[in-house]
Design a protein around this motif. Structure first.
Motif, PDB file in Angstrom:
ATOM      1  N   SER A   1      -3.941   5.845   7.469  1.00 38.18           N
ATOM      2  CA  SER A   1      -4.769   5.092   8.404  1.00 38.18           C
ATOM      3  C   SER A   1      -4.732   5.771   9.768  1.00 38.18           C
ATOM      4  N   SER A   2      -5.914   6.079  10.301  1.00 44.31           N
ATOM      5  CA  SER A   2      -6.034   6.699  11.617  1.00 44.31           C
ATOM      6  C   SER A   2      -6.854   5.785  12.517  1.00 44.31           C
ATOM      7  N   VAL A   3      -6.237   5.327  13.624  1.00 43.37           N
ATOM      8  CA  VAL A   3      -6.844   4.320  14.486  1.00 43.37           C
ATOM      9  C   VAL A   3      -6.741   4.769  15.943  1.00 43.37           C
ATOM     10  N   ASP A   4      -7.746   4.425  16.738  1.00 44.95           N
ATOM     11  CA  ASP A   4      -7.688   4.615  18.193  1.00 44.95           C
ATOM     12  C   ASP A   4      -7.348   6.058  18.561  1.00 44.95           C
ATOM     13  N   ASN A   5      -8.124   7.002  18.017  1.00 43.28           N
ATOM     14  CA  ASN A   5      -8.016   8.434  18.331  1.00 43.28           C
ATOM     15  C   ASN A   5      -6.831   9.132  17.655  1.00 43.28           C
ATOM     16  N   GLY A   6      -6.220   8.519  16.682  1.00 45.87           N
ATOM     17  CA  GLY A   6      -5.154   9.177  15.934  1.00 45.87           C
ATOM     18  C   GLY A   6      -5.688  10.332  15.102  1.00 45.87           C
ATOM     19  N   LEU A   7      -4.815  11.304  14.814  1.00 49.58           N
ATOM     20  CA  LEU A   7      -5.199  12.497  14.059  1.00 49.58           C
ATOM     21  C   LEU A   7      -4.208  12.735  12.930  1.00 49.58           C
ATOM     22  N   ILE A   8      -4.711  12.844  11.702  1.00 52.12           N
ATOM     23  CA  ILE A   8      -3.891  13.184  10.538  1.00 52.12           C
ATOM     24  C   ILE A   8      -4.503  14.412   9.873  1.00 52.12           C
TER      25      ILE A   8
ATOM     26  N   ASN B   1       0.814  -1.210   0.000  1.00 50.74           N
ATOM     27  CA  ASN B   1       0.000   0.000   0.000  1.00 50.74           C
ATOM     28  C   ASN B   1       0.852   1.266   0.000  1.00 50.74           C
ATOM     29  N   GLY B   2       0.248   2.365  -0.488  1.00 49.98           N
ATOM     30  CA  GLY B   2       0.880   3.666  -0.366  1.00 49.98           C
ATOM     31  C   GLY B   2       2.228   3.739  -1.046  1.00 49.98           C
ATOM     32  N   ALA B   3       2.239   3.794  -2.375  1.00 44.06           N
ATOM     33  CA  ALA B   3       3.505   3.769  -3.103  1.00 44.06           C
ATOM     34  C   ALA B   3       4.379   4.965  -2.768  1.00 44.06           C
ATOM     35  N   GLY B   4       3.765   6.147  -2.615  1.00 45.12           N
ATOM     36  CA  GLY B   4       4.544   7.322  -2.262  1.00 45.12           C
ATOM     37  C   GLY B   4       4.670   7.501  -0.764  1.00 45.12           C
ATOM     38  N   LEU B   5       3.537   7.493  -0.080  1.00 47.68           N
ATOM     39  CA  LEU B   5       3.486   7.796   1.352  1.00 47.68           C
ATOM     40  C   LEU B   5       2.551   6.815   2.038  1.00 47.68           C
ATOM     41  N   ASN B   6       3.011   6.260   3.159  1.00 47.70           N
ATOM     42  CA  ASN B   6       2.189   5.350   3.946  1.00 47.70           C
ATOM     43  C   ASN B   6       2.271   5.800   5.405  1.00 47.70           C
ATOM     44  N   ILE B   7       1.140   6.214   5.978  1.00 47.42           N
ATOM     45  CA  ILE B   7       1.118   6.719   7.353  1.00 47.42           C
ATOM     46  C   ILE B   7       0.101   5.926   8.177  1.00 47.42           C
ATOM     47  N   LEU B   8       0.559   5.416   9.312  1.00 47.70           N
ATOM     48  CA  LEU B   8      -0.326   4.821  10.311  1.00 47.70           C
ATOM     49  C   LEU B   8      -0.227   5.666  11.569  1.00 47.70           C
ATOM     50  N   CYS B   9      -1.347   6.246  11.973  1.00 44.02           N
ATOM     51  CA  CYS B   9      -1.392   7.092  13.163  1.00 44.02           C
ATOM     52  C   CYS B   9      -2.374   6.466  14.146  1.00 44.02           C
TER      53      CYS B   9
ATOM     54  N   THR C   1     -13.687   5.330  17.488  1.00 48.02           N
ATOM     55  CA  THR C   1     -13.043   6.272  18.405  1.00 48.02           C
ATOM     56  C   THR C   1     -13.081   7.658  17.772  1.00 48.02           C
ATOM     57  N   GLU C   2     -12.326   8.593  18.346  1.00 49.47           N
ATOM     58  CA  GLU C   2     -12.277   9.950  17.818  1.00 49.47           C
ATOM     59  C   GLU C   2     -11.186  10.108  16.760  1.00 49.47           C
ATOM     60  N   SER C   3     -10.864   9.048  16.063  1.00 51.76           N
ATOM     61  CA  SER C   3      -9.861   9.103  15.001  1.00 51.76           C
ATOM     62  C   SER C   3     -10.309  10.065  13.901  1.00 51.76           C
ATOM     63  N   TYR C   4      -9.326  10.645  13.214  1.00 58.54           N
ATOM     64  CA  TYR C   4      -9.650  11.789  12.353  1.00 58.54           C
ATOM     65  C   TYR C   4      -8.615  11.910  11.244  1.00 58.54           C
TER      66      TYR C   4
END
Length: 822
Positions: free
Chosen positions: A342-349, A304-312, A375-378
Motif C-alpha cells: 500500500s502506497s499512500v500520500d506520496n509514498g514510493l515502493i 492481508n499479506g501472508a508473506g509480506l505486508n508493506i504500508l508506505c 497524490t504522487e504515490s507510486y
C-alpha cells in the motif's frame, strides 16, 4: 552476590567458572551482580554461570556504565532460569539489565546462552543505550524458551542519541522465545541519530507473540539520521503473532533508515498482516532490502499479506527492494496471499523482481497493490511472475472476493496515464485461477481503460499475455475506485467489468470511426465513448481529442499514433482541416476505411466527399489544402476514395509542408475532381518540399480536370532546393487533363523538381493512361532536374498509353507540345 562501584581506572575481573546459584534480591537490582562503573573503570566476567537468580530488575546482572566505563562478558557464559521478579509489575530483564551513558561500553564475547529466563519486560537482556555509548554482542549466542509477560522474550534494546550503537555480530539463535503481550524475540527502538548494526546471522525459531505484534523481531526507528544496518541473514521459522508481523515487524518514521540483506520466513503466521514481515514506513522513513527474500508457507489468518505486508505513506517515504522476492505457498484470509503493498500520500515502493508461486487469498492470490492516486504515490515492480496462484471466494467477508488470481491492483483517485508509473511489461503469468474474475490479474482503478490503451496493444498492462492465444479472462478489470468497488454486488461488478484486452482493443483495431451523414440506423455523435463503427464520432476534431483522453487521460496527452476510421456510410468534409503535432497531439495520424486491418474490415473503399458547396463558395479562403499536414507530422491514408460535390476546387485536396512532414497513400482513389487554382499551379496532392517523404502505393487518380493556373495530380515543388524521397508504386493515372503554365511546364500526372539528395522512383507496374497537358510539355510527367547535384530518378516499371503534350495554339515561345509521356 556482588555489589561493585568501580571508579576511575578501577578493574574488577572474575574468571575460572564462577557459578552464581540461586542469588536473589526480589525487590532490588541485580540478583547476582550489581555494578556501577564510571570514569573508565572496568569489569570483566569470564566463564561464569548464573542459575536460578532473581531480582526486580536484572535477575542476574544489573549494571550502570557511564563515562567510558566498560563491562565485559567473555568465555563460556550461561544464564539459566533467571528471572525478573514475577510478583512485581514491570520488572525488567531476567538475565542482564544494562544502562549505558556517556560513552559506556558493554561487550559480550565468546559463547553465551540464556535458557528459560523471564521477566515482565525482556526475558533475557534489557539495554538502554545513550550518549555515544555502545552495546556489543559478538559471539555465538542462544536464547532458549525465554519469556516476557509483557514485551520481548529475548532482548529489549532502546538506543538514543547520535553515535549511540547497538551491535550484534556472530551467530544468534532464538528458540521458543515468547512474549505474552508483544515481541517474542528481539525488540529494538532507536531515535535521535542512534544506530543499530546487525551483521550476525540470526535464527528465530518457534518464537511467538500471542497478543500483539512480532513473533520474532521488531524494530522501531524514528528521527533524522537514525539508521539500522542488518547485513546478516535473518531466518524466521514457525514464528507467529496475534496481530502484525509473525516473523518481523518494522516501523520507520521521520527519515529513519533501515537496510536489510537476506530474509527467510518459513511457516510464519499472524492474524492481521505480514505473516513473514510487516513494514510500516512513513513521514520520510526509508527501507532498503538488498538481498534475496523467501516467504514460504506463511499465513495471515484474518488479514492481508501472508508473506509480506508493506504500508508506505508520506512524502519521501521510500521502500526499495533490489533482491529477489519469492513467495511460495502463502495464504491470506483477505488480500494478498503472498504480499500486500500500500502506497499512500506520496509514498514510493520499488521492487526489482518478485516470484509468486501457489499463493492464495480472497483478493489477489499472489499480490494485492493499493495506490493513492490522489497524490504522487507510486508502486513499481519491474519483473514479476505469478504461477499457480488463486483468488478464492470467502463467504465470511461481506465485500467482494474471488478476484485477481495473481494480482489485484486498486486505488483511489485518477491515475495519470501519461506518467507511465504503472508498467507491467515484464510480468509473467501461468496457471493462475480466480473464482470470480481476473484469472491472473484484476484491475480496479478509474482509468483502467485509458491505461490499457496506453502504448501499443496494451503493452503496459499485458506482460506475457498474447492476443488471440491467451484466454481473455486472464486479465480483467473495472473502471472504479477501490472505495466504490467494495460497495458493489457481484452482479453489479459483472455488468461493469470487462477483459483488459477489450479495453486495449476497444475500439476494435484502435480505430476511432467518424460518420457525419445518415446511414441506415447509425448516427455519428460527438459524445464520450464514441469510437466503434456502430457508435461513431461525428467529427475528425472530436475523434482526435477523444483518442488523447481515452488513451492518455487528458485532451492534451501525446499519443504516438492516432487512427481515424471513415465509416462505410462515408464522411462529408465540409471545410478544410489541418493536422499538425501541436493540434493533433500525436506524431502520426492514420485515416483508414472502416475496421481496416481487422478481420471485420469493410469491403471496398470508404468515401471522403469534399463538399465545397458551389464554385463561388469562400470556404477555401485562407487555407492551403482541404486536408493539410504540417509541423513534422506523419499523415497516412488507407483504402479511401476522395470524391467531390462537383464544385471546382481552388486548393489541393492534400497539402504537405514543413520539415519532416510525411505522407503515405495506400490504396487511395481520387476520382472525378475538378481543380482550378487561381494564383499558381497546384496539385491534387501538393508537396512543398522540406525534407519530406512521399509513399504512394496501389492508388488511382482518375477523371481529373485541372484548369485555371494548371497543375498536376501529384505536384512536388522544391523552391528551397531541399531533399525529399518519393516512391510511387502500382499506381494508375487515368484520364487526367491539365492546363500548362506560362513557363510551358506540365506533367498532368506528376510534376517534380529534383535537387540535391532528392529521389523519385516509379515502380511496380504504374500506368499513365490518357494523361494530357494543354499548352505545355510532358503529357504525364514533367521532371525538372539539377544535374549538377546528387539525385535519383528511376522509372523501373511503368506504362504510358495515349498521353499527350499539346502545343499552345497561338504562341511558339516558350516552346510547348514536347514529350507526350515524359
Amino acid at each position: 552476590a556482588i555489589y561493585a562501584i568501580i571508579g576511575e581506572n578501577g578493574e574488577l575481573t572474575i574468571t575460572d567458572q564462577c557459578v552464581f546459584d540461586k542469588c536473589s534480591v526480589k525487590n532490588g537490582f541485580g540478583g547476582a551482580i550489581f555494578s556501577r562503573i564510571i570514569n573508565s573503570g572496568g569489569a570483566a566476567f569470564i566463564n561464569s554461570q548464573f542459575v536460578d537468580c532473581e531480582a526486580f530488575n536484572g535477575g542476574c546482572i544489573y549494571t550502570e556504565i557511564n563515562s567510558n566505563g566498560i563491562f565485559t562478558i567473555d568465555g563460556v557464559t550461561s544464564f539459566t532460569r533467571c528471572i525478573g521478579t514475577v510478583e512485581q509489575e514491570h520488572c525488567f530483564a531476567g538475565g542482564i539489565y544494562a544502562i549505558l551513558n556517556s560513552g559506556g561500553i558493554m561487550n559480550i564475547f565468546g559463547q553465551c546462552t540464556f535458557t528459560q529466563c523471564s521477566a515482565s519486560v525482556s526475558g533475557a537482556i534489557y539495554a538502554r543505550i545513550s550518549d555515544s555509548s555502545l552495546f556489543l554482542i559478538d559471539c555465538v549466542s542462544t536464547f532458549t524458551e525465554c519469556n516476557a509477560s509483557s514485551s520481548a522474550g529475548g532482548i529489549y534494546a532502546l538506543v538514543y542519541d547520535a553515535n549511540s550503537k547497538f551491535i550484534l555480530r556472530g551467530l544468534s539463535i532464538f528458540d521458543n522465545c515468547t512474549a505474552d503481550f508483544r515481541i517474542g524475540g528481539i525488540f529494538a527502538s532507536i531515535n535521535n541519530g542512534a544506530q543499530i548494526e546487525i551483521s550476525a546471522n540470526i535464527l528465530f525459531k518457534n518464537c511467538s507473540s500471542p497478543t500483539l505484534t512480532a513473533g520474532g523481531l521488531q524494530i522501531d526507528i524514528s528521527q533524522t539520521t537514525s539508521n539500522i544496518l542488518l547485513t546478516g541473514e535473518l531466518t524466521f521459522e514457525n514464528c507467529s503473532s496475534q496481530v502484525y508481523g509473525g516473523g518481523f515487524h518494522f516501523s520507520a518514521t521521520t527519515s529513519g533508515y533501515i537496510e536489510l540483506n537476506k530474509i527467510i520466513c518459513k511457516n510464519c503466521s499472524c492474524s492481521q498482516g505480514g505473516g513473514g514481515l510487516y513494514a510500516q514506513v512513513q513521514s520520510g522513513g526509508e527501507l532498503v532490502i538488498t538481498g534475496s527474500c523467501l516467504f514460504k508457507n506463511c499465513s495471515s489468518s484474518e488479514g492481508n499479506g501472508a508473506g509480506l505486508n508493506i504500508l508506505c505513506t508520506g512524502t519521501e517515504s521510500t521502500v526499495r527492494i533490489s533482491g529477489l522476492l519469492t513467495f511460495d505457498q502463502c495464504t491470506a484470509f483477505d488480500q494478498g496471499g503472498g504480499a500486500y503493498l500500500s502506497s499512500v500520500d506520496n509514498g514510493l515502493i520499488e521492487i526489482d523482481k518478485a516470484i509468486f508461486k501457489e499463493c492464495n487469498s480472497s483478493l489477489g492470490g499472489g499480490l494485492y497493490m493499493d495506490i493513492d492516486f490522489t497524490t504522487e504515490s507510486y508502486i513499481k515492480i519491474i519483473d514479476f511472475t505469478f504461477q499457480d496462484c488463486k483468488a478464492i471466494i470467502n463467504e465470511l467477508i461481506i465485500t467482494p472476493t474471488g478476484y485477481g488470481g495473481g494480482l489485484f491492483l486498486t486505488g483511489n483517485g485518477d491515475y495519470v496515464v501519461a506518467s507511465e508509473k504503472l508498467n507491467l511489461k515484464e510480468m509473467k503469468i501461468s496457471g493462475n485461477t480466480a473464482d470470480k474474475a481476473g484469472q491472473s490479474i484484476y484491475i480496479v482503478i478509474t482509468k483502467v481503460k485509458e491505461w490499457c490503451k496506453q502504448g501499443i496493444s496494451g503493452e503496459f498492462v499485458k506482460g506475457n499475455y498474447s492476443d488471440g492465444t491467451s484466454n481473455q479472462n486472464e486479465l480483467e478489470g473495472i473502471p472504479l475506485s477501490g472505495d466504490s468497488f467494495i460497495g458493489k454486488t457481484s452482479q453489479q461488478i459483472q455488468q461493469q467489468q470487462n477483459t483488459l484486452e477489450y479495453f486495449w482493443t476497444y475500439p476494435l483495431g484502435q480505430i476511432w470511426h467518424i460518420l457525419n451523414k445518415d446511414f441506415e440506423l447509425i448516427i455519428g455523435s460527438d459524445q464520450t465513448g464514441c469510437a466503434e463503427f456502430d457508435n461513431p464520432c461525428y467529427s475528425i476534431a472530436y475523434a482526435i481529442q477523444q483518442i488523447s483522453i481515452e488513451k492518455g487521460g487528458s485532451i492534451t496527452s501525446i499519443i504516438p499514433e492516432k487512427r481515424i476510421g471513415i465509416h462505410q456510410g462515408g464522411y462529408d468534409l465540409t471545410s478544410p482541416y489541418q493536422f499538425n503535432k501541436s493540434n493533433s497531439n500525436t506524431d502520426c495520424v492514420k485515416i483508414m476505411k472502416q475496421l481496416y486491418g481487422t478481420n471485420q474490415a469493410m469491403i471496398g473503399l470508404a468515401e471522403i466527399n469534399i463538399i465545397k458547396g458551389g464554385d463561388e463558395s469562400t470556404v477555401e479562403n485562407g487555407h492551403k489544402g482541404w486536408i493539410s499536414a504540417s509541423g513534422g507530422i506523419e499523415l497516412k491514408f488507407y483504402f479511401i476514395k476522395f470524391i467531390t460535390d462537383k464544385s471546382k476546387l481552388n486548393i489541393p485536396i492534400i497539402y504537405i509542408q514543413d520539415e519532416n512532414t510525411n505522407l503515405e497513400l495506400d490504396s487511395v482513389t481520387f476520382s472525378d475532381i475538378n481543380l482550378s487554382p487561381t494564383d499558381e499551379p497546384k496539385g491534387i496532392i501538393h508537396i512543398d518540399v522540406d525534407y519530406n517523404e512521399l509513399v504512394v502505393s496501389d492508388c488511382i487518380f482518375e477523371d481529373i480536370t485541372i484548369e485555371g493556373e494548371g497543375g498536376s495530380a501529384i505536384r512536388i515543388e522544391n523552391d528551397q532546393e531541399n531533399a525529399f524521397t518519393a516512391t510511387i508504386e502500382g499506381t494508375q493515372f487515368n484520364n487526367i487533363n491539365s492546363t500548362g503554365e506560362e513557363s510551358a511546364q506540365g506533367g498532368s500526372a506528376i510534376y517534380a523538381e529534383i535537387r540535391e539528395d532528392c529521389s523519385l522512383i516509379i515502380d511496380d507496374n504504374c500506368e499513365f493512361n490518357d494523361c494530357v497537358i494543354e499548352s505545355g510539355n510532358g503529357g504525364a510527367l514533367y521532371v525538372d532536374i539539377d544535374y549538377s547535384k546528387s539525385f535519383q530518378f528511376k522509372i523501373k516499371d511503368a506504362t504510358f498509353r495515349n498521353s499527350q503534350a499539346k502545343k499552345h495554339n497561338s504562341r511558339d515561345i516558350p516552346p510547348t507540345g514536347y514529350g507526350g509521356g515524359i
